[in-house]
Design a protein around this motif. Structure first.
Motif, PDB file in Angstrom:
ATOM      1  N   GLY A 106       0.826  -1.206   0.000  1.00 55.46           N
ATOM      2  CA  GLY A 106       0.000   0.000   0.000  1.00 55.46           C
ATOM      3  C   GLY A 106       0.859   1.256   0.000  1.00 55.46           C
ATOM      4  O   GLY A 106       2.031   1.217  -0.341  1.00 55.46           O
ATOM      5  N   VAL A 107       0.229   2.367   0.369  1.00 51.35           N
ATOM      6  CA  VAL A 107       0.919   3.660   0.388  1.00 51.35           C
ATOM      7  C   VAL A 107       0.771   4.316   1.752  1.00 51.35           C
ATOM      8  O   VAL A 107      -0.177   4.062   2.490  1.00 51.35           O
ATOM      9  CB  VAL A 107       0.366   4.610  -0.707  1.00 51.35           C
ATOM     10  CG1 VAL A 107       0.657   4.070  -2.099  1.00 51.35           C
ATOM     11  CG2 VAL A 107      -1.107   4.852  -0.527  1.00 51.35           C
ATOM     12  N   CYS A 108       1.729   5.165   2.071  1.00 47.38           N
ATOM     13  CA  CYS A 108       1.692   5.888   3.342  1.00 47.38           C
ATOM     14  C   CYS A 108       0.612   6.967   3.307  1.00 47.38           C
ATOM     15  O   CYS A 108       0.543   7.748   2.361  1.00 47.38           O
ATOM     16  CB  CYS A 108       3.049   6.527   3.614  1.00 47.38           C
ATOM     17  SG  CYS A 108       4.384   5.344   3.810  1.00 47.38           S
ATOM     18  N   GLN A 109      -0.233   6.981   4.314  1.00 48.59           N
ATOM     19  CA  GLN A 109      -1.299   7.979   4.428  1.00 48.59           C
ATOM     20  C   GLN A 109      -0.755   9.244   5.094  1.00 48.59           C
ATOM     21  O   GLN A 109       0.329   9.249   5.657  1.00 48.59           O
ATOM     22  CB  GLN A 109      -2.464   7.396   5.237  1.00 48.59           C
ATOM     23  CG  GLN A 109      -3.023   6.109   4.667  1.00 48.59           C
ATOM     24  CD  GLN A 109      -3.533   6.292   3.248  1.00 48.59           C
ATOM     25  OE1 GLN A 109      -4.295   7.211   2.968  1.00 48.59           O
ATOM     26  NE2 GLN A 109      -3.113   5.403   2.349  1.00 48.59           N
ATOM     27  N   ARG A 110      -1.543  10.318   5.062  1.00 50.20           N
ATOM     28  CA  ARG A 110      -1.094  11.589   5.641  1.00 50.20           C
ATOM     29  C   ARG A 110      -0.828  11.477   7.146  1.00 50.20           C
ATOM     30  O   ARG A 110      -0.011  12.197   7.674  1.00 50.20           O
ATOM     31  CB  ARG A 110      -2.111  12.685   5.333  1.00 50.20           C
ATOM     32  CG  ARG A 110      -2.149  12.976   3.829  1.00 50.20           C
ATOM     33  CD  ARG A 110      -2.844  14.244   3.443  1.00 50.20           C
ATOM     34  NE  ARG A 110      -2.315  15.492   3.972  1.00 50.20           N
ATOM     35  CZ  ARG A 110      -1.221  16.113   3.526  1.00 50.20           C
ATOM     36  NH1 ARG A 110      -0.495  15.583   2.574  1.00 50.20           N
ATOM     37  NH2 ARG A 110      -0.841  17.254   4.046  1.00 50.20           N
ATOM     38  N   ASP A 111      -1.511  10.540   7.841  1.00 49.06           N
ATOM     39  CA  ASP A 111      -1.290  10.369   9.287  1.00 49.06           C
ATOM     40  C   ASP A 111      -0.125   9.433   9.585  1.00 49.06           C
ATOM     41  O   ASP A 111       0.158   9.145  10.739  1.00 49.06           O
ATOM     42  CB  ASP A 111      -2.554   9.878   9.980  1.00 49.06           C
ATOM     43  CG  ASP A 111      -2.974   8.478   9.543  1.00 49.06           C
ATOM     44  OD1 ASP A 111      -2.322   7.877   8.641  1.00 49.06           O
ATOM     45  OD2 ASP A 111      -3.967   7.977  10.101  1.00 49.06           O
ATOM     46  N   GLY A 112       0.538   8.914   8.535  1.00 48.35           N
ATOM     47  CA  GLY A 112       1.696   8.037   8.712  1.00 48.35           C
ATOM     48  C   GLY A 112       1.367   6.571   8.697  1.00 48.35           C
ATOM     49  O   GLY A 112       2.248   5.719   8.744  1.00 48.35           O
TER      50      GLY A 112
END
Length: 114
Positions: A106-112
């Motif tokens: 997956g990918v890193c979200q804005r909250d980490g």
């Protein structure tokens, strides 16, 4: 930029030795008659729009997730696309945690979070 505008205003007040708005406009116009050399390069006022422009070339850098500086502007020299909005510090930390973002899951979200 705002910093360049403040710098120009500071110079106009300093060289003109006054703070009257009309006199400051006259002083600023005189300063730009032949261009104004600043830390940004040679600045000039566009005669049609009155917008501040630079006669010198410059590049805009942005650091990618691995900490490498990449040129994002001008497009002709770009080595990467600008990322906007810039990633949060949590997101940057997540991206730097492993060689592949979220270990390939997956990918890193804005909250980490992945």
């Amino acid at each position: 930029s705002a910093l360049a505008s403040l710098y120009i205003l500071q110079l106009a007040v300093m060289y003109g030795d006054h703070s009257d708005p009309d006199l400051l406009l006259t002083q600023i116009s005189a300063m730009f008659l032949y261009g104004l050399r600043t830390f940004y390069g040679l600045l000039a006022l566009d005669p049609v729009s009155g917008m501040l422009s630079t006669a010198d070339h410059f590049a805009l850098l942005q650091y990618n997730s691995t900490g490498d500086a990449k040129v994002v502007y001008p497009v002709l020299w770009a080595t990467a696309e600008a990322e906007y909005p810039a990633p949060t510090f949590e997101q940057r930390t997540c991206r730097n945690a492993s060689p592949v973002e979220c270990s390939g899951h997956g990918v890193c979200q804005r909250d980490g979070a992945c």
